[in-house]
Structure formats: structure tokens, C-alpha cells
Scaffold this motif. Sequence first.
Motif, PDB file in Angstrom:
ATOM      1  N   PHE A   1       3.023  11.643  -6.527  1.00 48.76           N
ATOM      2  CA  PHE A   1       2.893  11.551  -5.068  1.00 48.76           C
ATOM      3  C   PHE A   1       3.476  10.221  -4.597  1.00 48.76           C
ATOM      4  N   VAL A   2       4.760  10.121  -4.721  1.00 47.77           N
ATOM      5  CA  VAL A   2       5.488   8.883  -4.436  1.00 47.77           C
ATOM      6  C   VAL A   2       6.777   9.257  -3.717  1.00 47.77           C
ATOM      7  N   THR A   3       7.537   8.264  -3.308  1.00 50.18           N
ATOM      8  CA  THR A   3       8.877   8.540  -2.810  1.00 50.18           C
ATOM      9  C   THR A   3       9.841   8.410  -4.001  1.00 50.18           C
ATOM     10  N   SER A   4      11.136   8.584  -3.774  1.00 50.86           N
ATOM     11  CA  SER A   4      12.056   8.669  -4.916  1.00 50.86           C
ATOM     12  C   SER A   4      12.821   7.381  -5.169  1.00 50.86           C
TER      13      SER A   4
ATOM     14  N   ALA B   1      11.151  -0.819   2.365  1.00 48.79           N
ATOM     15  CA  ALA B   1      10.655   0.340   3.112  1.00 48.79           C
ATOM     16  C   ALA B   1       9.571   1.007   2.264  1.00 48.79           C
ATOM     17  N   GLN B   2       8.745   1.819   2.912  1.00 52.69           N
ATOM     18  CA  GLN B   2       7.565   2.418   2.260  1.00 52.69           C
ATOM     19  C   GLN B   2       6.694   1.306   1.640  1.00 52.69           C
ATOM     20  N   GLY B   3       5.892   1.657   0.634  1.00 55.55           N
ATOM     21  CA  GLY B   3       5.022   0.637   0.042  1.00 55.55           C
ATOM     22  C   GLY B   3       4.993   0.804  -1.456  1.00 55.55           C
TER      23      GLY B   3
ATOM     24  N   LEU C   1       3.560  17.826  -2.162  1.00 52.33           N
ATOM     25  CA  LEU C   1       3.912  16.399  -2.104  1.00 52.33           C
ATOM     26  C   LEU C   1       3.789  15.861  -0.675  1.00 52.33           C
ATOM     27  N   GLY C   2       4.008  16.767   0.297  1.00 50.00           N
ATOM     28  CA  GLY C   2       3.912  16.327   1.699  1.00 50.00           C
ATOM     29  C   GLY C   2       4.977  15.306   2.039  1.00 50.00           C
ATOM     30  N   THR C   3       6.235  15.605   1.680  1.00 53.33           N
ATOM     31  CA  THR C   3       7.305  14.633   1.955  1.00 53.33           C
ATOM     32  C   THR C   3       7.604  14.591   3.447  1.00 53.33           C
ATOM     33  N   THR C   4       8.490  13.699   3.822  1.00 51.94           N
ATOM     34  CA  THR C   4       8.881  13.582   5.230  1.00 51.94           C
ATOM     35  C   THR C   4       9.937  14.630   5.604  1.00 51.94           C
ATOM     36  N   LEU C   5      10.369  15.442   4.645  1.00 52.18           N
ATOM     37  CA  LEU C   5      11.358  16.522   4.855  1.00 52.18           C
ATOM     38  C   LEU C   5      12.711  15.978   5.312  1.00 52.18           C
TER      39      LEU C   5
ATOM     40  N   ARG D   1      -2.567   6.544   4.344  1.00 54.84           N
ATOM     41  CA  ARG D   1      -1.612   7.273   3.520  1.00 54.84           C
ATOM     42  C   ARG D   1      -1.173   8.499   4.313  1.00 54.84           C
ATOM     43  N   VAL D   2       0.109   8.860   4.230  1.00 53.22           N
ATOM     44  CA  VAL D   2       0.552  10.147   4.784  1.00 53.22           C
ATOM     45  C   VAL D   2       1.066  10.995   3.641  1.00 53.22           C
ATOM     46  N   GLY D   3       0.951  12.322   3.781  1.00 47.05           N
ATOM     47  CA  GLY D   3       1.390  13.196   2.700  1.00 47.05           C
ATOM     48  C   GLY D   3       0.277  13.360   1.675  1.00 47.05           C
TER      49      GLY D   3
ATOM     50  N   ALA E   1      15.964   7.678   5.935  1.00 45.26           N
ATOM     51  CA  ALA E   1      15.380   8.050   7.221  1.00 45.26           C
ATOM     52  C   ALA E   1      13.920   8.465   7.095  1.00 45.26           C
ATOM     53  N   ASN E   2      13.369   8.422   5.875  1.00 42.20           N
ATOM     54  CA  ASN E   2      11.921   8.622   5.723  1.00 42.20           C
ATOM     55  C   ASN E   2      11.149   7.423   6.261  1.00 42.20           C
ATOM     56  N   ALA E   3      11.800   6.271   6.308  1.00 41.57           N
ATOM     57  CA  ALA E   3      11.157   5.057   6.801  1.00 41.57           C
ATOM     58  C   ALA E   3      11.145   5.061   8.326  1.00 41.57           C
ATOM     59  N   GLY E   4      10.125   4.466   8.894  1.00 41.07           N
ATOM     60  CA  GLY E   4      10.092   4.305  10.339  1.00 41.07           C
ATOM     61  C   GLY E   4       9.508   2.943  10.632  1.00 41.07           C
TER      62      GLY E   4
ATOM     63  N   GLY F   1       5.252  11.825  13.014  1.00 37.80           N
ATOM     64  CA  GLY F   1       4.164  12.012  13.976  1.00 37.80           C
ATOM     65  C   GLY F   1       2.881  12.525  13.334  1.00 37.80           C
ATOM     66  N   ARG F   2       2.881  12.678  11.997  1.00 37.26           N
ATOM     67  CA  ARG F   2       1.682  13.207  11.334  1.00 37.26           C
ATOM     68  C   ARG F   2       0.528  12.203  11.439  1.00 37.26           C
ATOM     69  N   PRO F   3      -0.725  12.706  11.657  1.00 34.94           N
ATOM     70  CA  PRO F   3      -1.856  11.764  11.613  1.00 34.94           C
ATOM     71  C   PRO F   3      -1.968  11.196  10.210  1.00 34.94           C
TER      72      PRO F   3
ATOM     73  N   GLN G   1       0.853  -1.198   0.000  1.00 30.87           N
ATOM     74  CA  GLN G   1       0.000   0.000   0.000  1.00 30.87           C
ATOM     75  C   GLN G   1       0.882   1.239   0.000  1.00 30.87           C
ATOM     76  N   TRP G   2       0.518   2.250   0.804  1.00 32.54           N
ATOM     77  CA  TRP G   2       1.311   3.484   0.813  1.00 32.54           C
ATOM     78  C   TRP G   2       2.283   3.517   2.004  1.00 32.54           C
ATOM     79  N   GLY G   3       2.839   2.380   2.351  1.00 37.24           N
ATOM     80  CA  GLY G   3       3.762   2.322   3.483  1.00 37.24           C
ATOM     81  C   GLY G   3       3.011   2.118   4.791  1.00 37.24           C
ATOM     82  N   ASP G   4       3.807   1.962   5.875  1.00 32.84           N
ATOM     83  CA  ASP G   4       3.238   1.812   7.225  1.00 32.84           C
ATOM     84  C   ASP G   4       2.360   0.567   7.355  1.00 32.84           C
ATOM     85  N   GLU G   5       2.741  -0.506   6.675  1.00 31.46           N
ATOM     86  CA  GLU G   5       1.942  -1.745   6.748  1.00 31.46           C
ATOM     87  C   GLU G   5       2.376  -2.651   7.904  1.00 31.46           C
TER      88      GLU G   5
HETATM   89  P1  IMP Z   1       9.710  11.376   0.854  1.00 33.94           P
HETATM   90  O1  IMP Z   1      10.005   9.916   0.786  1.00 33.94           O
HETATM   91  O2  IMP Z   1      10.113  12.002   2.177  1.00 33.94           O
HETATM   92  O3  IMP Z   1      10.238  12.134  -0.319  1.00 33.94           O
HETATM   93  O4  IMP Z   1       8.116  11.560   0.805  1.00 33.94           O
HETATM   94  C1  IMP Z   1       7.360  11.271  -0.366  1.00 33.94           C
HETATM   95  C2  IMP Z   1       6.020  10.662  -0.006  1.00 33.94           C
HETATM   96  O5  IMP Z   1       6.223   9.363   0.536  1.00 33.94           O
HETATM   97  C3  IMP Z   1       5.251  11.438   1.065  1.00 33.94           C
HETATM   98  O6  IMP Z   1       3.870  11.334   0.800  1.00 33.94           O
HETATM   99  C4  IMP Z   1       5.584  10.710   2.334  1.00 33.94           C
HETATM  100  O7  IMP Z   1       4.596  10.897   3.332  1.00 33.94           O
HETATM  101  C5  IMP Z   1       5.633   9.287   1.832  1.00 33.94           C
HETATM  102  N1  IMP Z   1       6.490   8.416   2.646  1.00 33.94           N
HETATM  103  C6  IMP Z   1       7.831   8.383   2.659  1.00 33.94           C
HETATM  104  N2  IMP Z   1       8.272   7.448   3.519  1.00 33.94           N
HETATM  105  C7  IMP Z   1       7.185   6.865   4.042  1.00 33.94           C
HETATM  106  C8  IMP Z   1       6.997   5.788   4.969  1.00 33.94           C
HETATM  107  O8  IMP Z   1       7.934   5.162   5.477  1.00 33.94           O
HETATM  108  N3  IMP Z   1       5.703   5.483   5.240  1.00 33.94           N
HETATM  109  C9  IMP Z   1       4.650   6.117   4.662  1.00 33.94           C
HETATM  110  N4  IMP Z   1       4.783   7.103   3.790  1.00 33.94           N
HETATM  111  C10 IMP Z   1       6.040   7.484   3.470  1.00 33.94           C
END
Ligand code: IMP
Length: 444
Positions: A244-247, A230-232, A134-138, A279-281, A44-47, A309-311, A17-21
Amino acid sequence: MNSPRGLDGNTCVIGLQWGDEAKGKLVDLLTPRFDLVVRYQGGANAGHTVVVGDATFKLHHIPSGILNSRVMSVVGPGVVVNPATLLKEIDTLRDRGVVIDHNLLLSDRAHVVFPWHIAEDQALNDSQVKGEGLGTTLRGIGPCYRDKVGRMYAIRLGDMLRPDFAALVQRVVEAKRRWLSGCGGDALDAAAIHQEYAHHAERLRPFVTDTTPLLLDAVEQGKRVLFEGAQGALLDIDHGTFPFVTSSNSSGVGVSAGSGVPGRWIHTTLGVIKVYSTRVGGGPFPTELFDATGEHIRERGREYGTTTGRPRRCGWFDAVAARYTARVSGADLLSAMMLDVLSGLPELRLCVAYEIGGRRVTQFPSHIDDLRQATPVYETLPGWSEDLTRARGGDDLPLNARRYLERISELVGCPIGIVSVGPDREQTIFLQGRASAAREDCRV
Ligand code: IMP
């Protein structure tokens, strides 16, 4: 390639899905029967959250397998590394008694996130694409991957250990100051950045090596490797909901590119789904809920970002999307997570198709303008009220929960082998068939 039983052979764990599974829980659970655990994309976008007894570990770079000291944890070439964050992870784990000595390796090919990447990510945060941010994780992920592809201003972990590292930083900072003038570039101080990163490099030196031949030796010698995505897959740069994806390639297709291990050595793909969607972002999310049911899922599922920490945005399970990502990722078996969260909802909905421009569509659209227009077509199933957190076998699940899982499996086109009913290792159910053999592979 299908493996004959259980999770035989080298296995990858991919979010569909969009990560966080809840992939971290699974990787930790599966680790004991593997010799190596490899992260191969993202940074470090992954948690990844792993709960062991009363302790909760939040990992960003380091594979969730690190909690087992017998296993070698590898950060592969496709990961982008923020050295300060990584060192903090190492220190925190050590403080909590986790052994990190000869069991962590970092690829010298992995690219490094620098302050200019984070400044650029932040500067772009206010920009809109298709009317939305895009709402990235910065965390500087996109700009770091862009420098990697652009080559001229990229710095890898191996570069940080070379005598010309100071000159390299000087050259890149000069360029970045020009380009990022007005959005953080002017403040870049090459000498200070070099000093900080050289210090990090010395601390990381014992872990840095060329992991590629080491992984190839391992698979050729019959060692077992677990690849931790990592991610989905819906965030995959090529196959996800672009832009609206990661890179990075966060679907199954990224495993070989990011690790250096060719597909012939990857035997099983475990697709991980949550039994609802989050989904976040930014970006389209056809089954998103804006009502009390969405709130129920967010609160019961503790759906707040591990990294930011975003909802999280919450919605019904989207079988159109999951069928597509299961196919793109080559999923052999599904692991259905967070089933306990849905207890108490009188009825549940599954998205079985979209209506786009008056047409019923079951193929996931390649363009987000089409996805934005998609109205979900739902099938409604009865819910259950029982608490599932103590269920340990398929028979402990209420009939409606089993029916819900069976329907998901049919719609996605893949058997469900593992069901998770809570964050602890023990709160895991292995269903019949291949997955019951997989039970032997896990520490439950
Ligand atoms: P970035 O990876 O920080 O560039 O963010 C791009 C998009 O991927 C944003 O919508 C983020 O919220 C999303 N994203 C990145 N990493 C994760 C993750 O580990 N879980 C869920 N969404 C993620």
C-alpha cells in the motif's frame, strides 16, 4: 551531513507520514533563499497546495517554488509526467499572472504517462491485494513506473521530441492493445494518441532539457538547491507500508536517484510531519479514528485530497512510524504542521509503541500483516482550547501545545524547528536553535 546553522546548504523537504503533510507551504516559504527548486519523484498523484494572500495554488508536477520567478524550478528525471495535466498547470499559473518562461525546466529523462497507463490503473482499481484495493489516485503512476523499470515500452519526454516518436507510439500501442484487451486496450488509437502527444511535446519543447548536468553544475558552483519531495516516506516503494505505497522512493532515499545529485551535495533534510496522522487509499493505519475526534480533525484540517477530493482517513500521531521514517530519511530537523487543527480537543494521544501478538514493539514492522495486527499503545496528554492561528512565536503557544510538541520531538528523536498554525505564510513559528536561524531563510 549536518549543516552548521539554520537550513544551510542544499536542503530536501520530505514528508514523514503518508503524504499530505503540507510540504507545499514549506517549500514556498523556504524558496527565496534558494536558487533552484527540484521535484524528483511522483507525478500528478501529488497535490501541493500553496496559499498566498487570498490566492490558492494547487500544483501537481511543478515545484511549489514556481511562485518565485527568480528561482529555477526543475522537474527531474525521477518524475513521471502527464503532459496534458502539466500544460494545464502551466496555463492556469500563467492566467493568474505567474511568470513561467525561463524559470521552468523539465528533464528529458522523465517518463511520460500515456492513456494506457491510466486505463491500466483504472482496471486494477477493482483488484484486491491482501483483501483490500490499493486505492490509487488513478493517475497511471504505478503502470508508468512499471514500464520504466520494464524498459521495453517506456517513453520519456526526450523521446517525444524525436523524429521516430510516431513509430514508437505505434509499437507500444500494438503491444498494449494485446495486453490490455478488455480493459481499455481495444480503444487505443495510435494515430490519435501520437497527434495529441506530439502537440503537447511542441508546447513543452522550450522547457525540456537534460537537467542532470545543469543541477550538477549548480551544486558545484555553490548555488543552493531545495529538493521538494512528493507523497510521504510511509508510501515509499521500498521502505513504506508495501504494497500500500506509491511506486517511487518518496522517503529521503529518493532524492539522489530522482534528481541525479549525489548525497554529498545534500546537506540538510527537513522532515515534515502533521501533528496527527492522515492517509488516503487502502492499507493499514494503526492509529486511525472512526469517531467524533477523527471527524473533528477531518473538518478542521480540511482533510480532503488535493488531487482526488477523497476524504482522508484521520488518526492520532504515530510516533513509532515517524521515528522510523525520520531515521530512514535522515531528518535533521522537523517541521510540525497543522497544530491549530487540534485546538478544542480535551486530550490528545500519541502512539508510543504497538502491541503485536502480545508483544510490545517500538520498531516499525516491515510486513503489513504485522502492522495490521498492531494495536497502538497510547500516551495521553492534555489538550488546549485556545485558537492558535494568530500565534507567531513559541511563547504564543499554550503550555500544553508546547508540551505536546516537545513530546513528539523526544519520541521521534529529532528537534522541531518550524511549527505551522495555518495555511498562510505568516502562520509559521520558528523555534529556537537551528530553525530560528532558518527564519532568515524564509519570507515571513
Ligand atoms: P498512486 O501513487 O496513485 O499509485 O497511489 C498509491 C497510494 O499512494 C494510494 O494509497 C494513494 O492514495 C497514495 N498517494 C499517492 N499520492 C499521494 C499524495 O500525494 N498524497 C497522499 N497519498 C498519496
